[in-house]
Design a protein around this motif. Structure first.
Motif, PDB file in Angstrom:
ATOM      1  N   VAL A 110       0.847  -1.180   0.000  1.00  0.00           N
ATOM      2  CA  VAL A 110       0.000   0.000   0.000  1.00  0.00           C
ATOM      3  C   VAL A 110       0.885   1.233   0.000  1.00  0.00           C
ATOM      4  O   VAL A 110       1.721   1.407   0.878  1.00  0.00           O
ATOM      5  N   LYS A 111       0.701   2.092  -0.986  1.00  0.00           N
ATOM      6  CA  LYS A 111       1.551   3.281  -1.085  1.00  0.00           C
ATOM      7  C   LYS A 111       1.193   4.307  -0.014  1.00  0.00           C
ATOM      8  O   LYS A 111       2.058   4.907   0.603  1.00  0.00           O
ATOM      9  N   ASN A 112      -0.093   4.538   0.172  1.00  0.00           N
ATOM     10  CA  ASN A 112      -0.547   5.522   1.152  1.00  0.00           C
ATOM     11  C   ASN A 112      -1.299   4.807   2.262  1.00  0.00           C
ATOM     12  O   ASN A 112      -2.372   4.283   2.037  1.00  0.00           O
ATOM     13  N   CYS A 113      -0.722   4.798   3.449  1.00  0.00           N
ATOM     14  CA  CYS A 113      -1.323   4.053   4.560  1.00  0.00           C
ATOM     15  C   CYS A 113      -1.557   5.021   5.717  1.00  0.00           C
ATOM     16  O   CYS A 113      -0.815   5.041   6.681  1.00  0.00           O
ATOM     17  N   ASN A 155      -7.297   4.844  -1.069  1.00  0.00           N
ATOM     18  CA  ASN A 155      -6.047   4.091  -1.132  1.00  0.00           C
ATOM     19  C   ASN A 155      -6.225   2.649  -1.564  1.00  0.00           C
ATOM     20  O   ASN A 155      -5.303   2.056  -2.137  1.00  0.00           O
ATOM     21  N   GLU A 156      -7.383   2.060  -1.271  1.00  0.00           N
ATOM     22  CA  GLU A 156      -7.564   0.636  -1.550  1.00  0.00           C
ATOM     23  C   GLU A 156      -8.712   0.352  -2.512  1.00  0.00           C
ATOM     24  O   GLU A 156      -8.921  -0.799  -2.885  1.00  0.00           O
ATOM     25  N   GLY A 157      -9.460   1.394  -2.888  1.00  0.00           N
ATOM     26  CA  GLY A 157     -10.586   1.192  -3.790  1.00  0.00           C
ATOM     27  C   GLY A 157     -11.895   1.098  -3.041  1.00  0.00           C
ATOM     28  O   GLY A 157     -11.960   0.541  -1.939  1.00  0.00           O
ATOM     29  N   SER A 173      -9.742  -7.297   7.771  1.00  0.00           N
ATOM     30  CA  SER A 173      -8.621  -6.626   8.432  1.00  0.00           C
ATOM     31  C   SER A 173      -7.431  -6.417   7.512  1.00  0.00           C
ATOM     32  O   SER A 173      -6.533  -5.645   7.825  1.00  0.00           O
ATOM     33  N   ILE A 174      -7.409  -7.079   6.340  1.00  0.00           N
ATOM     34  CA  ILE A 174      -6.231  -7.038   5.470  1.00  0.00           C
ATOM     35  C   ILE A 174      -6.239  -5.771   4.624  1.00  0.00           C
ATOM     36  O   ILE A 174      -7.160  -5.551   3.845  1.00  0.00           O
ATOM     37  N   PRO A 175      -5.215  -4.912   4.748  1.00  0.00           N
ATOM     38  CA  PRO A 175      -5.113  -3.757   3.867  1.00  0.00           C
ATOM     39  C   PRO A 175      -4.479  -4.157   2.540  1.00  0.00           C
ATOM     40  O   PRO A 175      -3.622  -5.026   2.475  1.00  0.00           O
TER      41      PRO A 175
END
Length: 378
Positions: free
Chosen positions: A119-122, A138-140, A208-210
């Protein structure tokens, strides 16, 4: 020749009209008139709507509860949280100075595994609104509905067992009053939570999974991990966190049903709602308003009272620690360690999105349940 006609008056007897047939006597319908399939359909009526509308709040709640125990080196697969310096320093101090928090942080089940992409932006999530924006950006956007299939698969049987079980036990219980509602609600939730515990475990882990974007293999990876745990630790691993889940759900249901029955009487008299009447547009709207408000109030209070157990449940289910020490540790000791090492605020992480989810979920479920019951009664 004269013709005289004599006529006698003709008397017609007028019979009174036939009396209208008497209206058949119909007694007010009762819950006991409903068949088991009707109860099951009533309980399932709100499950789909509730799942689609409220699943995003579940995802945000789990992320907020998880981020407190994530290691600074790998909070989001490979990136760091962009947290405030004070918060970062506090959490690093806790890890350095405690023996409880640090081992827990290294056992998040998805770390160092092929569950998610980088993940680029967390960004750290501090509020419900920020969670919506951060995760969707960030994840859609579909990430907010991750686990919806499992939620539906779990919600329908759970609600069927829960609602039908509650009313069956209540109608056949020798006890009456608020104590009866409390005990019957707790018993029904005990059965429902145990029945869907393995699905709840998989759903919590999946949410829970980013990840940077949706991974089509993510669910299969989580299921494969769960099966690997079964081979290593036995079937009991599928019920990980069940004890603390029951400590959350059983008191929740007891509080919820007690308050619901009380609020139902108060709001029912206020709105002049008749729950025993057949379907009628004006009464149906009153029943809906009564049950919606009663369910919302009862659900909100119960959610606040039982939230620390929800925090403990999430942490246990997303950890990879299956050691004997963890199994021997009691639930209260586990929560006390969180309180001692991280403060009381940690026990209420994610409270906002949980209340925002639970209040309308309870309101939608109970109001649709009551309205559908009236439909079947008629």
């Amino acid at each position: 020749m004269s013709l005289s006609l004599s006529s006698s008056p003709i008397h017609t007897t007028r019979h009174p009209p036939d009396p209208e047939p008497p209206m058949p006597f119909t007694r007010p319908p009762d819950t006991s008139d409903l068949t088991l399939p009707q109860r099951m359909l009533s309980a399932s009526s709100g499950s789909i709507l509730t799942a689609f509308v409220l699943t995003p709040f579940d995802v945000i709640r789990i992320r907020m509860q998880q981020q407190e125990i994530m290691p600074e080196s790998k909070p989001c697969c490979s990136s760091h949280y962009q947290a405030a310096p004070a918060a970062t320093a506090t959490r690093n101090t806790l890890v350095a100075n405690t023996s409880v928090l640090a081992p827990t942080e290294s056992h998040l089940f998805w770390l160092d595994k092929d569950y998610c992409k980088n993940v680029k932006n967390c960004t750290r999530i501090d509020s419900t609104y920020q969670g919506f924006v951060t995760i969707s950006r960030n994840e859609g956007l579909p990430t907010l509905w991750r686990g919806i299939s499992l939620t539906l698969l779990m919600a329908i049987p759970a609600n069927v067992i829960y609602f039908t079980g509650y009313e069956y036990i209540r109608d056949n219980s020798p006890i009456s009053g608020s104590i009866n509602s409390l005990l019957c609600g707790a018993s029904a939730r005990l059965m429902a939570a145990t029945a869907v515990a393995p699905l709840e475990l998989v759903k919590t882990r999946l949410q829970s999974i980013p990840s940077s974007r949706a991974n089509p293999r993510m669910l299969s990876n989580v299921l494969a991990g769960a099966l690997a745990d079964v081979r290593t630790y036995g079937v009991r691993s599928l019920f990980k966190g069940l004890q603390i889940t029951l400590w959350r759900d059983v008191p929740f249901s007891g509080i919820y049903w007690s308050l619901y029955e009380m609020c139902k009487k108060e709001f029912g008299s206020m709105f002049d709602a008749n729950f025993d009447m057949g379907t009628h547009a004006e009464n149906d709207s009153r029943v809906f308003a009564t049950s919606f408000l009663s369910g919302s109030v009862a659900g909100s209070v119960a959610a606040v009272c039982t939230h620390p157990f929800d925090v403990g449940k999430t942490r246990l289910q997303i950890s990879q620690d299956n050691s004997k020490d963890t199994k021997r540790s009691t639930m209260f000791k586990y929560l006390f360690n969180i309180y001692k090492n991280e403060g009381p605020r940690a026990l209420f992480g994610g409270l906002g999105p949980r209340v925002i989810k639970v209040a309308p979920a309870c309101a939608i479920m109970i109001s649709s349940y009551e309205i559908t019951k009236i439909f079947f009664k008629n």
